[in-house]
Enzyme design. Structure first.
Site, short mmCIF file in Angstrom:
data_model
loop_
_atom_site.label_atom_id
_atom_site.label_comp_id
_atom_site.label_asym_id
_atom_site.label_seq_id
_atom_site.Cartn_x
_atom_site.Cartn_y
_atom_site.Cartn_z
N LYS A 1 5.58 3.43 8.23
CA LYS A 1 4.41 4.28 8.44
C LYS A 1 3.15 3.43 8.54
CE LYS A 1 4.34 7.60 5.57
NZ LYS A 1 4.17 8.58 4.49
N LYS B 1 5.25 1.77 -3.27
CA LYS B 1 5.18 3.13 -3.83
C LYS B 1 5.42 3.01 -5.33
CE LYS B 1 4.72 7.46 -2.55
NZ LYS B 1 3.96 8.06 -1.44
N GLN C 1 7.27 3.98 3.73
CA GLN C 1 5.86 3.58 3.78
C GLN C 1 5.65 2.30 4.62
OE1 GLN C 1 3.71 5.56 1.47
NE2 GLN C 1 2.14 4.85 2.89
N SER D 1 -6.84 5.81 4.00
CA SER D 1 -6.88 4.91 2.84
C SER D 1 -7.23 3.50 3.32
CB SER D 1 -5.52 4.87 2.14
OG SER D 1 -5.41 5.95 1.24
N GLY E 1 -2.87 8.20 -4.29
CA GLY E 1 -2.25 9.39 -4.87
C GLY E 1 -1.00 9.80 -4.12
N ASP E 2 -0.27 10.72 -4.69
CA ASP E 2 0.87 11.38 -4.04
C ASP E 2 1.10 12.65 -4.87
OD1 ASP E 2 3.11 11.02 -1.94
OD2 ASP E 2 4.27 11.47 -3.72
N LYS F 1 0.85 -1.19 0.00
CA LYS F 1 0.00 0.00 0.00
C LYS F 1 0.88 1.23 0.00
CE LYS F 1 -3.96 2.07 0.50
NZ LYS F 1 -3.69 2.75 -0.78
P1 NDP Z 1 0.64 17.74 -4.26
O1 NDP Z 1 1.06 17.35 -5.61
O2 NDP Z 1 -0.80 17.95 -3.98
O3 NDP Z 1 1.43 19.06 -3.81
C1 NDP Z 1 2.82 19.10 -3.76
C2 NDP Z 1 3.25 20.50 -3.37
O4 NDP Z 1 4.67 20.53 -3.19
C3 NDP Z 1 2.95 21.52 -4.46
O5 NDP Z 1 2.74 22.75 -3.84
C4 NDP Z 1 4.24 21.52 -5.28
O6 NDP Z 1 4.44 22.71 -6.01
C5 NDP Z 1 5.26 21.39 -4.19
N1 NDP Z 1 6.49 20.76 -4.69
C6 NDP Z 1 6.58 19.61 -5.41
N2 NDP Z 1 7.86 19.35 -5.71
C7 NDP Z 1 8.58 20.36 -5.19
C8 NDP Z 1 9.95 20.67 -5.18
N3 NDP Z 1 10.85 19.88 -5.77
N4 NDP Z 1 10.32 21.79 -4.51
C9 NDP Z 1 9.42 22.58 -3.88
N5 NDP Z 1 8.09 22.35 -3.88
C10 NDP Z 1 7.69 21.25 -4.52
O7 NDP Z 1 1.25 16.64 -3.28
P2 NDP Z 1 0.84 16.29 -1.79
O8 NDP Z 1 0.39 17.50 -1.06
O9 NDP Z 1 -0.04 15.12 -1.84
O10 NDP Z 1 2.23 15.78 -1.21
C11 NDP Z 1 3.15 16.64 -0.53
C12 NDP Z 1 4.11 15.80 0.30
O11 NDP Z 1 3.36 15.01 1.25
C13 NDP Z 1 4.95 14.77 -0.48
O12 NDP Z 1 6.19 14.61 0.17
C14 NDP Z 1 4.13 13.49 -0.32
O13 NDP Z 1 4.93 12.33 -0.50
C15 NDP Z 1 3.68 13.64 1.12
N6 NDP Z 1 2.53 12.84 1.50
C16 NDP Z 1 1.33 12.96 0.86
C17 NDP Z 1 0.25 12.22 1.27
C18 NDP Z 1 -1.11 12.41 0.67
O14 NDP Z 1 -2.06 11.82 1.20
N7 NDP Z 1 -1.28 13.19 -0.39
C19 NDP Z 1 0.37 11.22 2.34
C20 NDP Z 1 1.64 11.24 3.01
C21 NDP Z 1 2.68 12.01 2.57
P3 NDP Z 1 3.98 22.81 -7.55
O15 NDP Z 1 2.53 23.18 -7.49
O16 NDP Z 1 4.86 23.87 -8.11
O17 NDP Z 1 4.23 21.47 -8.16
#
Ligand code: NDP
Length: 449
Positions: free
Chosen positions: A110, A122, A107, A381, A161-162, A86
């Site tokens: 976690k 992943k 993961q 999830s 998603g991620d 997962k």
């Molecule tokens: P989203 O795609 O919704 O958002 C990602 C955000 O981070 C955007 O604002 C993006 O900017 C920014 N970003 C991406 N890459 C970079 C970079 N290299 N430098 C600076 N900013 C960056 O993703 P999530 O919010 O889902 O995920 C964010 C983090 O949380 C990740 O590390 C993910 O693995 C982690 N996570 C997410 C979960 C979830 O349920 N969604 C669960 C657990 C962890 P831009 O708009 O410019 O791309």
């Protein structure tokens, strides 16, 4: 005899993010290895760092002009000792084997902490959804699933998603899976509400992270009321982290995307957050546009190789890094502390470098590693999978109640495991020790497979 890290580096020479994630765990679980001699005899460390299976495939797709492109698709099936693989799918140009192996490895621990029956995995692609039309994204997702479908299933591997994979992408991926398999099952989570999604799943990672922060603050008889918070990112996690902080009386003054960040001294209130959600989720715009509407705020560009990130250099009480890996270096960590921050709660995966973590641990601030504090997303999830198998939907209050309880339990589990190994208050040690012990004990129960 070579150490685990020497073996890993010899075998996967260039996978620096994977090395980083493994090193942290290997260091913190040494006392567990010493207390349990059977672990060395059974080479549990060597086994847990080797994925059970790595799938890598070609993803050809056609753009709106009829031009064909080829991306690379991946799925890392890391560990299934305590349940089906997962973990999310990430679509971002930076995606490679090292990043996905680090994410899959994190993961595993976690998912173990949530207490639900989920192994770790992943996947994703170096495809960049930014600037693509809906039709292009659909064609890419269909091509991606045309290969992935043979490796996943509701009892085998359940992606979600991620970064770059939200409700739109999950919809296209699910549609293709359903067509190819001719079955409607809970094979993906993060689905839309009308066809199997769970209430509170979109909110879960951000809300869960703030629930975890509230638990940490409570150990010092504090709460979020009136606290100034720095949040990075503007995606799913950042948006709902901000929403919950506001609900609990805190003030959020920053948000960012991959090109820069905004600072709003007056605070990002509910109205401004609604603007950000529209901007990012519907218009797919840049955070810079915030300053055109809210003229008292300021925008600063951030270069990836800058010495420090100015976002982390503002007066504040708490920080919620919620964008991506390695966004806080040791200089940022010192800036945070010098500006009054005494709580860092990771919404993103591995946003702090090992040297930055050392700063937090040495200064004894409240520091929560992502594998504990962002587990709310995968936990819900897991609840979505449970609802899908029962073919029913729980109300939002019920899911939120369970989420809160799970985050409270993870918090306590980390504290207990840390105390048991003489590291009181060290959430990173606690999370690694508790997650590791659960998974390796299950592996040993199941024999050498
Ligand atoms: P989203 O795609 O919704 O958002 C990602 C955000 O981070 C955007 O604002 C993006 O900017 C920014 N970003 C991406 N890459 C970079 C970079 N290299 N430098 C600076 N900013 C960056 O993703 P999530 O919010 O889902 O995920 C964010 C983090 O949380 C990740 O590390 C993910 O693995 C982690 N996570 C997410 C979960 C979830 O349920 N969604 C669960 C657990 C962890 P831009 O708009 O410019 O791309």
């Amino acid at each position: 005899m070579k150490t685990t890290m020497e073996l890993l580096k010899a075998r996967d020479l260039h996978e620096k993010e994977f090395h980083q994630a493994v090193q942290e765990v290997v260091e913190t679980v040494q006392p567990v290895m010493d207390r349990n001699p059977q672990y060395r005899q059974n080479a549990v460390l060597e086994r847990i760092i080797e994925p059970e299976r790595v799938i890598m495939f070609r993803v050809p797709w056609m753009d709106d002009q009829g031009q064909v492109h080829v991306n690379r698709g991946f799925r890392i099936e890391m560990n299934s000792a305590i349940g089906p693989y997962k973990g999310g799918l990430r679509f971002h140009p930076s995606v490679n084997l090292s990043i996905l192996k680090f994410l899959a490895f994190e993961q595993v621990f976690k998912n173990a902490l949530t207490t639900l029956s989920m192994g770790g995995g992943k996947g994703g692609s170096d495809f960049d959804p930014k600037g693509k039309s809906d039709n292009e994204v659909m064609r890419f997702c269909q091509s991606f699933m045309a290969e992935l479908f043979r490796h996943i299933g509701p009892d085998t591997d359940v992606p979600a998603g991620d970064i770059g994979v939200g409700a739109r992408e999950i919809g296209y991926l699910f549609g293709m899976y359903k067509k190819l398999r001719n079955e409607f099952t809970g094979v993906l989570t993060g689905k839309s509400l009308g066809w199997g999604g769970s209430l509170i799943r979109p909110e879960a990672t951000g809300y869960g992270s703030v629930y975890f922060a509230a638990e940490m603050l409570a150990t010092r008889n504090e709460n979020l009321e009136g606290k100034i918070c720095l949040v990075s990112g503007t995606g799913n996690v950042a948006q709902f982290t901000t929403e919950k902080i506001l609900e609990l009386g805190g003030k959020v003054v920053t948000l960012s995307d991959s090109t820069g960040y905004i600072y709003d001294e007056e605070g990002i209130d509910a109205g401004k957050l609604a603007f950000v959600k529209r901007l990012k989720n519907i218009q797919r715009g840049r955070i810079k546009e915030y300053t055109e509407k809210y003229v008292k705020s300021v925008y600063k560009e951030v270069e990836p190789e800058q010495e420090y990130n100015p976002l982390w250099n503002h007066k504040a009480d708490c920080a919620f890094p919620s964008a991506t890996e390695n966004e806080i270096n040791p200089k940022d960590a010192l800036n945070l502390i010098n500006n009054g921050v005494n709580l860092v709660c990771e919404g993103a995966n591995m946003p702090s470098t090992p040297e930055a973590i050392n700063v937090f641990v040495d200064k004894k601030i409240l520091y929560a590693p992502g594998k504990a504090s962002n587990a709310g997303g995968v936990a819900v999830s897991g609840l979505e999978m449970a609802q899908n198998s029962m073919r029913l939907n729980w109300p939002a209050e019920e899911v939120d109640r369970r989420l809160k309880m799970i985050m409270k339990n993870i918090h306590q589990t980390c504290l207990d495991a840390a105390a048991d190994y003489n590291e009181p208050g060290n959430y990173m040690a606690g999370a690694n020790i508790a997650g590791f012990s659960k998974v390796v004990n299950a592996m040993l129960d199941q024999g050498l497979v």
